[in-house]
Design a protein around this motif. Structure first.
Motif, short mmCIF file in Angstrom:
data_model
loop_
_atom_site.label_atom_id
_atom_site.label_comp_id
_atom_site.label_asym_id
_atom_site.label_seq_id
_atom_site.Cartn_x
_atom_site.Cartn_y
_atom_site.Cartn_z
N LEU A 47 0.84 -1.19 0.00
CA LEU A 47 0.00 0.00 0.00
C LEU A 47 0.87 1.24 0.00
O LEU A 47 1.78 1.37 0.80
N LYS A 68 -2.19 -1.79 7.97
CA LYS A 68 -3.50 -1.18 8.03
C LYS A 68 -3.82 -0.45 6.74
O LYS A 68 -3.00 0.29 6.21
N VAL A 69 -5.01 -0.67 6.23
CA VAL A 69 -5.43 -0.06 4.98
C VAL A 69 -6.19 1.23 5.27
O VAL A 69 -7.15 1.24 6.06
N HIS A 70 -5.76 2.32 4.65
CA HIS A 70 -6.42 3.61 4.78
C HIS A 70 -6.87 4.06 3.39
O HIS A 70 -6.16 4.80 2.70
N PRO A 71 -8.03 3.63 2.92
CA PRO A 71 -8.46 4.02 1.56
C PRO A 71 -8.68 5.52 1.44
O PRO A 71 -9.21 6.16 2.35
N ARG A 76 -7.14 10.05 3.67
CA ARG A 76 -6.06 9.06 3.81
C ARG A 76 -4.78 9.64 4.42
O ARG A 76 -4.24 9.12 5.40
N GLU A 91 -11.16 -5.38 5.85
CA GLU A 91 -10.75 -6.23 4.71
C GLU A 91 -10.29 -7.60 5.16
O GLU A 91 -10.24 -8.54 4.36
N CYS A 112 -8.29 1.60 -2.92
CA CYS A 112 -8.80 0.23 -2.79
C CYS A 112 -9.12 -0.09 -1.33
O CYS A 112 -8.27 0.05 -0.46
N THR A 144 -9.38 -2.88 0.07
CA THR A 144 -8.61 -4.02 0.57
C THR A 144 -7.11 -3.82 0.37
O THR A 144 -6.33 -4.72 0.71
N GLY A 145 -6.69 -2.70 -0.22
CA GLY A 145 -5.28 -2.36 -0.31
C GLY A 145 -4.49 -3.13 -1.34
O GLY A 145 -3.27 -3.28 -1.21
#
Length: 513
Positions: free
Chosen positions: A19, A51-54, A166, A246, A305, A307-308
Motif C-alpha cells: 500500500l 492497516k489499509v487507509h483508503p 487518507r 478487509e 482500494c 482491501t489495499g
C-alpha cells in the motif's frame, strides 16, 4: 484470466503490491518484509497486518455505491417499522419471525414450523441467484451488497469525517498520543458504537415487535435474552466493520475462494489493460508518450482500494470488484490527457480482442452456465410458488400410541390409541368431521374420542383459530377381524363448510396370529 500473482525466476509467487500513498506525484514507501526473507527459517511465520487507509474518491462508480448503500440501509432499518393488518390477535408487523408463536410473517405470507421447506427453498434461491449474478457481473455482491461491505463503507465514511482523508489518517497513526488524537479517536469509536447499537437493535426488531421492543429496551423491561443479543450483534458489527474490515473478506469469508468457479471469459470483472498501460513510469508534462504506456505509476488505484491491493497485478482473491480504482484512474487519465478506462469493467474475451487488434466481441448474456443457473432459479421459484398457492389451510398429523401398541379388552376386542393433531391455519374457529376406514372393509369396529361424544364411526372435532387442536382417539375391533399382525387404517378429516379433506394413513396393530 490474468494470474492473480506473478512468479519470479525461483518459481515462488511475488508478494502483493504494498500500500502506497498518493501525494501529488510522490509515493510514500511503506516498510515491508522482503518476500525472499519468508524462506529464512528464522523469519516470523506471519507478517503483521498493514492497516489499509483508503483514500476518498469521486466518480460515477462511487456515486452508485453510495446509492446502493443508502437503499440497503434504508430497507434494513425501516422494514421492522412497516405495519400490516392481519386481523385481531395477530401481529401487525409486516416482516416478523415470531419465535414465541413459532411463526414467520412476510406481509401477506405466513409460514408455520411445518412449512420449514420454504426456508430451504429461499436458501436455494439465494445461492443460485448469487451464482447467476456472479457469472454475469463477477463479485458485484461483494463490492456492493454484502453486509460486510455496506457497513465497512459506512464506518470508513465516519472515520474520514472525523479524522480526515487518507494522508491525514496516516499522519495521525504516526503521531504520539495527544489530546487532539485522543479526542478524534474517542469520537470515532463512539460513533462506530452508536451505529453498531442501532444495527444490532434493528436486527432484533425482526424477531420482536419493533415499537414494543424500543419502549421496553430503554425502560429496562426487556428480557435478558433481548439485551444479550442486542449486545452480541452490536459487538460483532463494531469489530467486523470497524476493526477487521478487509480481513473479513481475505481470511474469514469462504466466498472468494470458490467464486472464480462461476467466472468465464464473458464475466464482467475489474480489469487493468497492461497492453495499453505498460511499460509504466513517471511522466512529466510535455514529454512524449512514444515507447511507453499510459500508466504513470501514480498508485491512485491502490490508494482508493478498500482491501489495499494493486489491480495491475491481475485478478486477486482480495479484490471485491467494487470498481473504485476505475474512478481513481479515470480521474488521473483526465488530468494527463489520456483516454479513460485504463482500468475498467470488462470481460477477458474483450480484453484479448482489444490487445490483439481484433473486433471487440459482443457481450454474451445468454450462455450455457447462465442459462443453467436461470433455469434452476426459475424452477425452484416456480415450485415454491405452486406449493404456496395450492397449500391447504389445515394440516393433520396422526401418531400411533407406542406404549402400549395395543390393548386386549375383556371381551377379546383389540383397541389401538392415536393422537390426532389438527392445525387450523385460519383466523376463525373450524369444525371437522373425523371418519376412518379399517382394513379391507372391516365393519365391526368403533371409534371413541376422549371427552367427546361419538356416533359409531364418526366424530366431530373443533379447532380454535390459528392453533393446533389435539385429540386422543381409540379404535376398537374384534380380534377375528385381524388377518395378520396389523391392518391398514385410513383417517379422513373433512371440513364440510369449506370443502377441505385431509387423509392420513396409519396402521391398526394386534397380537401375532
Amino acid at each position: 484470466m490474468a494470474e492473480a500473482l506473478r512468479k519470479d525466476d525461483s518459481g515462488l509467487p511475488e508478494p502483493p503490491a504494498r500500500l502506497v500513498d498518493l501525494a501529488a506525484t510522490e509515493v510514500e514507501d511503506e516498510a515491508a518484509v522482503s518476500w525472499k526473507e519468508a524462506e529464512n527459517p528464522d523469519s516470523p511465520l506471519y507478517a503483521d497486518r498493514i492497516k489499509v487507509h483508503p483514500r476518498d474518491v469521486r466518480g460515477p462508480i462511487r456515486r452508485a455505491k453510495w446509492a446502493v448503500l443508502g437503499l440497503l440501509l434504508a430497507i434494513y432499518y425501516i422494514t421492522p417499522w412497516i405495519r400490516w393488518d392481519r386481523g385481531a390477535d395477530a401481529p401487525d408487523q409486516a416482516v416478523l419471525i415470531d419465535i414465541a408463536s413459532a411463526r414467520a410473517y412476510f406481509f401477506f405470507i405466513e409460514i408455520w414450523p411445518q412449512e420449514v421447506y420454504y426456508l430451504t427453498g429461499l436458501l436455494v434461491l439465494g445461492a443460485v441467484g448469487l451464482f447467476f449474478v456472479t457469472s454475469l457481473f463477477g463479485r458485484i455482491w461483494c463490492g456492493y451488497t454484502c453486509p460486510q461491505t455496506v457497513w465497512t463503507d459506512l464506518f470508513m465514511w465516519v472515520e474520514r469525517k472525523i479524522e480526515g482523508d487518507r494522508n491525514a489518517r496516516l499522519r495521525l497513526d504516526k503521531q504520539p498520543l495527544s489530546g487532539a488524537k485522543l479526542r478524534k479517536r474517542t469520537l470515532k469509536h463512539l460513533a462506530w458504537l452508536g451505529i453498531a447499537l442501532f444495527t444490532g437493535g434493528a436486527w432484533v426488531m425482526y424477531f420482536q415487535d419493533a415499537p414494543t421492543l424500543v419502549a421496553e429496551f430503554f425502560t429496562g423491561q426487556s428480557s435478558t435474552g433481548t439485551y444479550f443479543f442486542v449486545g452480541l450483534f452490536t459487538a460483532t458489527t463494531y469489530l467486523l466493520a470497524g476493526w477487521s474490515r478487509e480481513q473479513v473478506c481475505t481470511y474469514m469469508c469462504p466466498w472468494p475462494r470458490f467464486q472464480a468457479a462461476m467466472f468465464d471469459e464473458d464475466t464482467l470483472v475489474v480489469t487493468y489493460q497492461p497492453w495499453r498501460g505498460e511499460p509504466r513510469g513517471k511522466h512529466k508534462k510535455g514529454e512524449s508518450w512514444d515507447g511507453r504506456g499510459d500508466c504513470i505509476d501514480c498508485t491512485a488505484c491502490v490508494a482508493v482500494c478498500p482491501t489495499g491491493i494493486d489491480i495491475r497485478d491481475g485478478q486477486q482473491l482480495e479484490c471485491i470488484g467494487c470498481g473504485l480504482c476505475i474512478d481513481a484512474c479515470n480521474e488521473v487519465m483526465e488530468k494527463i490527457g489520456r483516454p479513460k478506462e485504463l482500468i475498467t469493467f470488462d470481460t477477458e474475451a474483450n480484453q484479448i480482442a482489444l490487445e490483439t487488434g481484433k473486433p471487440k466481441p459482443k457481450w454474451k448474456l445468454l450462455r450455457l452456465r447462465t442459462l443453467l443457473y436461470a433455469m434452476l432459479f426459475l424452477g425452484v421459484a416456480l415450485a415454491m410458488l405452486v406449493t404456496y398457492v395450492t397449500r391447504a389451510n389445515v394440516d393433520v398429523n396422526v401418531l400411533h400410541d407406542r406404549s402400549p401398541l395395543f390393548v386386549t379388552l375383556s371381551n377379546g376386542d383389540i383397541r389401538n390409541g392415536y393422537s390426532i393433531k389438527i392445525l387450523n391455519m385460519t383466523r376463525e374457529p373450524r369444525s371437522f368431521t373425523l371418519t376412518y376406514q379399517l382394513g379391507d372393509g372391516v365393519a365391526a369396529s368403533s371409534l371413541d374420542v376422549v371427552n367427546l361424544e361419538t356416533t359409531g364411526r364418526t366424530a366431530t372435532l373443533t379447532a380454535d383459530p390459528d392453533s393446533v387442536a389435539t385429540y386422543q382417539v381409540y379404535i376398537r375391533a374384534p380380534a377375528e377381524a385381524l388377518t395378520g399382525e396389523s391392518l391398514p387404517i385410513l383417517f379422513q378429516i373433512s371440513d364440510p363448510a369449506r370443502g377441505d379433506l385431509v387423509t392420513y394413513d396409519s396402521v391398526f396393530r394386534g397380537p401375532e396370529p
